[in-house]
Enzyme design. Structure first.
Site, PDB file in Angstrom:
ATOM      1  CG  ASP A 110      -4.307   6.959  -0.783  1.00 53.31           C
ATOM      2  OD1 ASP A 110      -4.754   7.263  -1.916  1.00 53.31           O
ATOM      3  OD2 ASP A 110      -3.337   6.198  -0.618  1.00 53.31           O
ATOM      4  N   GLY A 140       0.828  -1.206   0.000  1.00 53.05           N
ATOM      5  CA  GLY A 140       0.000   0.000   0.000  1.00 53.05           C
ATOM      6  C   GLY A 140       0.857   1.249   0.000  1.00 53.05           C
TER       7      GLY A 140
END
Ligand SMILES: *[C@@H]1O[C@H](CO)[C@@H](O)[C@H](O)[C@H]1NC(C)=O
Ligand SMILES: *[C@@H]1O[C@H](CO)[C@@H](O)[C@H](O)[C@H]1NC(C)=O
Ligand SMILES: *[C@@H]1O[C@H](CO)[C@@H](O)[C@H](O)[C@H]1NC(C)=O
Ligand SMILES: *[C@@H]1O[C@H](CO)[C@@H](O)[C@H](O)[C@H]1NC(C)=O
Ligand SMILES: *[C@@H]1O[C@H](CO)[C@@H](O)[C@H](O)[C@H]1NC(C)=O
Ligand SMILES: *[C@@H]1O[C@H](CO)[C@@H](O)[C@H](O)[C@H]1NC(C)=O
Ligand SMILES: *[C@@H]1O[C@H](CO)[C@@H](O)[C@H](O)[C@H]1NC(C)=O
Ligand SMILES: *[C@@H]1O[C@H](CO)[C@@H](O)[C@H](O)[C@H]1NC(C)=O
Ligand SMILES: *[C@@H]1O[C@H](CO)[C@@H](O)[C@H](O)[C@H]1NC(C)=O
Ligand SMILES: *[C@@H]1O[C@H](CO)[C@@H](O)[C@H](O)[C@H]1NC(C)=O
Length: 832
Positions: free
Chosen positions: A614, A497
């Site tokens: 995000d 990630g």
């Protein structure tokens, strides 16, 4: 003639007698503590200066040199009740100074008037003791008050009444203040609001009829502060104002000669509000009418069993039990929160975060969550805490103790007026609860033993601690070694990630977890723990749950619940034949709604509002029944707390297609930026295509622009994922498409709040026709912001002109809380 002579003689005698009794105190005379009958009196003997036994009596006896009112009520004392033994003397020296000396000859107090021409001393009829040079007063007891003010005494700015740790002052603007240890202001009273004049040299005075007033050259008449409740009552009464050793200022009256005083007014009506009344770690509460002091729990004991006001101490210090530190929960209790608490000790966090953040923070000893809707949380650094318990208080407080917690027997902190029968019931209840808890613990312990007897870590204290903590919902602290073992040396990588790689792991208790190895952490240990506590206190069905963390040296890892189905992007974008994963419209709609609900919780419902920053399909995880869970929330702040706008970070890690235009236009990032990203994700859920994809089919336009044009033309079918064929609910699809266009509006203020998005998707709220989001779409894709788009965004409301990062976690920024409301109302006005 003879009679006349006698008369003259008599009057002469009277005159002489009077002058003798009112004679000034002559230099060289002294009083001795051993002879209490020896005093210097005022002309009518209303006041006298002499030694009085200390109160309460001591053994061997000690004395203070005091000016007392007829009957023995003290109004001034040498050196604020300095005690001397029976050999002590008060001397008026021929050098002109007044001196208190104890039996061994040491000077304990001195008026320091040597060499100032003092030739006489006198105690006058108002109770003022003056040292004079001729007729000029060089020193007076009225100018050097101890703890009392009497009528005709002027109390001006700069003078102080003291009693123990407490002080009483008048400040320049005419406010009256009470302070503890010269620093903590717990009472501050201004003038009657009808007084608007600025004062130049205020002076507090108590009039003999019992009114407390403030006079000033700028005031035509003195402003009234308080009335004694026997105001203007006639009789030979002295009224006086006194700062008591309990930290309260009161007006008393004393009938002449009675030697007793009756309370007539008190500054602090709620005695428990007096800081430190019950000492350090003491808890103040009321029995029927009196304030009483107790200890927080049986983990504490009184410092002085004979004097409950001396406070409490832990039976076992925190340092002695690093493994079992826990928080004692005190409901309806507040650790008195008066300024000056520094910014670093005041937070806007939820109740459980207020408790947990303190638990994991070594610099925190206790905390109070006001629980009154303000979201205010106060940390108490190790030092002095003063507690107040009352059923009327909403606040909850927490204090570190060495576990296990041992509550007070019958809640002595609660009103003692409870009936006996009720007490019996409470006892039975407590017994039942304790018994069931013990039973549960036994069962849990048994299970633990059964499952873990083969585990290498079985038996280690930290593992047991971890189990308890996990059960209580607090984040578990893992050692790096434990996580290494759980992930078999970080073997099975689940993904990488924005904040670091994620590995699959299995904990000692067989829980499958995802372990995220954070990169680029710039935070210190303390801050990290605090953020972790905040994240883990955020619980929602649609948010990935944080189980624990590891913070060791440079290692920072987070342990999350494992999501069997991976992330949404696998389903949406990977070719079906490759992944074998496909989502029906029903599932997609459920995911869209769930994600919106999770974000709503982050933005609006949890106390520690978090802007995600995000949102993208990679951060939306699916469990085995396709429930969506948002992951990675709260990390933006964790990774780079200094860069409040998170910009440099995004330019490196953020995901272009999902970034709101304000990221690039250098404008404030708010929760509305998340809405934009969500809108993009929603469009992708419908279309099964990346929003920034450009192809022949879309006339070489970006998909989102093309989709809007098709939508305008009424070609909704063209936008939908071809793989869904006709198996869709057109109503839902249309709603979803419209919502997505609303969300990706260029102007943040035009985008709806997340809660509204949920309602629109559910069909509860009507959806207006979305305006064209176009202008912006060019910007982010090209990587530049056109001047047109910049100015359009710049005209966005300034209500949100500060970083939304301040709402996340631990910042004391009150305006941030209003921002959402402001933008919400803007939306409404924009759309009506
Ligand atoms: C003080 O006066 C009282 C009565 O007025 C008397 O009984 C006592 O003996 C006196 N004490 C001294 C030390 O003179
Ligand atoms: C007198 O005061 C000094 C200084 O405070 C103290 O050390 C001494 O013990 C006192 N003596 C008596 C007899 O109280
Ligand atoms: C007198 O002077 C001494 C020494 O400077 C000081 O400690 C003391 O506080 C003074 N006393 C008063 C009543 O101001
Ligand atoms: C005392 O007062 C007189 C006159 O009032 C003055 O001359 C003298 O200087 C004073 N003494 C001191 C030490 O101030
Ligand atoms: C108190 O102040 C008043 C007026 O400001 C003044 O007249 C009076 O003399 C003062 N009293 C004393 C004892 O200083
Ligand atoms: C009072 O304040 C001083 C410094 O301002 C501090 O050193 C002291 O520890 C405080 N006293 C208590 C009991 O907290
Ligand atoms: C004076 O007291 C009032 C409350 O009565 C308070 O609001 C105000 O802030 C105080 N002023 C100062 C300078 O402390
Ligand atoms: C302020 O003073 C006015 C007149 O002196 C009085 O009527 C009013 O009740 C006072 N207000 C308060 C809050 O004490
Ligand atoms: C009081 O002082 C403040 C600040 O110095 C000033 O703004 C205000 O006008 C003054 N009020 C009056 C009545 O003089
Ligand atoms: C309340 O506390 C006071 C002081 O500790 C005590 O004298 C009194 O008896 C108590 N009252 C009741 C009803 O317990």
């Amino acid at each position: 003639m003879a009679i006349k002579f006698r008369l003259v003689l008599l009057s002469l005698f009277c005159l002489v007698f009077k002058t003798i009794s009112a004679a000034p105190i002559s230099p060289g005379s002294s009083l001795s503590a051993s002879n209490g009958n020896q005093t210097w009196s005022s002309p009518d003997s209303t006041f006298s200066l002499g030694f009085v036994p200390a109160d309460p009596p001591t053994s061997p006896p000690s004395f203070i040199a005091a000016i007392t009112y007829s009957g023995g009520v003290p109004i001034w004392s040498a050196g604020s009740e300095i005690r001397v033994d029976s050999g002590g003397t008060l001397q008026f020296l021929s050098s002109g100074t007044l001196r208190l000396v104890n039996g061994s000859g040491d000077t304990l107090w001195d008026s320091n008037t040597t060499g100032r021409g003092v030739s006489s001393a006198q105690l006058d009829e108002t109770g003022n003791l003056m040292l004079r040079n001729g007729t000029a007063s060089v020193w007076s007891s009225f100018d050097n008050p101890t703890d009392t003010i009497v009528p005709s005494q002027n109390f001006t700015v700069g003078k102080v009444l003291r009693s123990g740790m407490y002080s009483f002052k008048l400040i320049k603007n005419g406010n009256l203040t009470l302070l503890w240890n010269n620093s903590i202001l717990y009472w501050n009273q201004g003038l009657n609001s009808s007084v608007t004049t600025n004062l130049t040299s205020p002076s507090l005075g108590l009039q003999s009829i019992g009114i407390l007033t403030i006079s000033d050259p700028n005031l035509a008449t003195a402003a009234i502060v308080a009335y004694s409740n026997d105001y203007a009552e006639a009789g030979d009464i002295l009224r006086f104002l006194k700062l008591e050793s309990d930290g309260n200022v009161r007006i008393y009256s004393s009938a002449k000669g009675s030697g007793t005083e009756v309370e007539r007014w008190a500054a602090v009506t709620d005695q428990c509000q007096v800081f430190g009344y019950c000492g350090d770690m003491g808890i103040c509460s009321y029995n029927d009418s009196n304030p009483i002091c107790g200890c927080p729990s049986l983990n504490f004991e009184p410092v002085d069993p004979k004097d409950s006001r001396q406070g409490c101490k832990r039976k076992m210090e925190i340092e002695a039990c690093p493994q079992s530190v826990t928080m004692l929960d005190l409901v309806h209790t507040r650790f008195l929160t008066y300024p000056p608490e520094t910014d670093s000790q005041i937070f806007f966090v939820g109740i459980s975060a207020c408790r947990l953040n303190c638990l994991v923070n070594t610099a925190c000893d206790a905390s109070t969550s006001l629980s009154d809707g303000t979201g205010l949380c106060y940390y108490k650094t190790p030092g002095y805490v003063s507690g107040y318990h009352s059923p009327a208080l909403t606040s909850s407080s927490y204090i570190k103790v060495c576990g296990p917690v041992v509550p007070n027997p019958s809640s002595s902190l609660d009103s003692a007026s409870k009936k006996k029968g009720w007490k019996m019931k409470a006892w039975i209840l407590v017994l039942v609860v304790v018994a069931s808890l013990l039973g549960l613990m036994a069962v849990e312990g048994g299970l633990w033993w059964w499952f873990c007897r083969n585990s290498p870590s079985f038996g280690s204290l930290s593992a047991q601690y971890a189990l308890l903590e996990y059960a209580s919902g607090a984040p578990v602290q893992f050692s790096y070694k434990e996580l290494q073992r759980a992930t078999k040396g970080f073997k099975e990588k689940l993904g990488a990630g924005g904040f670091g790689a994620v590995y699959k792991g299995i904990l000692a208790n067989r829980t499958v977890v995802a372990v995220k190895q954070l990169e680029g952490i710039e935070q210190g240990e303390k801050q990290f723990r605090m953020e972790v506590a905040t994240i883990s206190s955020t619980h929602h069905l649609n948010l990935v749950r944080l189980i624990g963390f590891c913070s060791e040296g440079r290692h920072r890892l987070l342990v999350y619940e494992f999501m069997k189905n991976g992330s949404l992007d696998d389903f949406l974008f990977a070719p079906e034949e490759q992944s074998g994963k496909f989502l029906s419209w029903e599932d997609r709609f459920k995911i869209a709604l769930g994600t919106a609900r999770g974000i709503t919780y982050l933005h609006e419902e949890c106390r520690d509002c978090i802007v995600h920053c995000d949102i993208k399909p990679e951060n939306i995880l699916l469990d085995e029944s396709c429930n969506s869970k948002v992951s990675d929330f709260g990390l933006a702040k964790l990774v780079n707390p200094k860069d409040h706008r998170y910009r440099t970070l995004t330019s490196v890690r953020g995901t272009r297609g999902y970034l709101a235009p304000e990221w690039l236009a250098n404008l404030p990032i708010t929760s509305k930026s998340d809405i934009y990203s969500y809108g993009m994700v929603l469009l992708e859920i419908v279309s099964g295509r990346r929003n920034f994809e450009v192809s022949e089919e879309t006339d070489r336009k970006k998909f989102s622009i093309w989709a809007f044009e098709e939508f305008e033309k009424g070609n909704i079918k063209g936008i939908i994922d071809k793989r869904l064929a006709d198996c869709v609910d057109m109503d839902q699809v249309t709603r979803a498409i419209q919502v997505s266009f609303w969300c990706i509006q260029e102007q943040p203020s035009h985008r709806p709040m997340m809660g509204k998005v949920v309602q629109m998707l559910e069909g509860i709220t009507e959806i207006g026709k979305p305006p064209c989001p176009r202008a912006i779409i060019e910007g982010p894709v090209a990587g530049t912001s056109t001047s047109a788009s910049t100015s359009a965004v710049a005209s966005a409301p300034t209500t949100s002109s500060f970083s939304s990062f301040q709402i996340s976690g631990v910042s004391p920024s009150a305006p941030a809380r209003n921002m959402e409301k402001a933008t919400a109302s803007l939306i409404q006005s924009d759309r009506s």
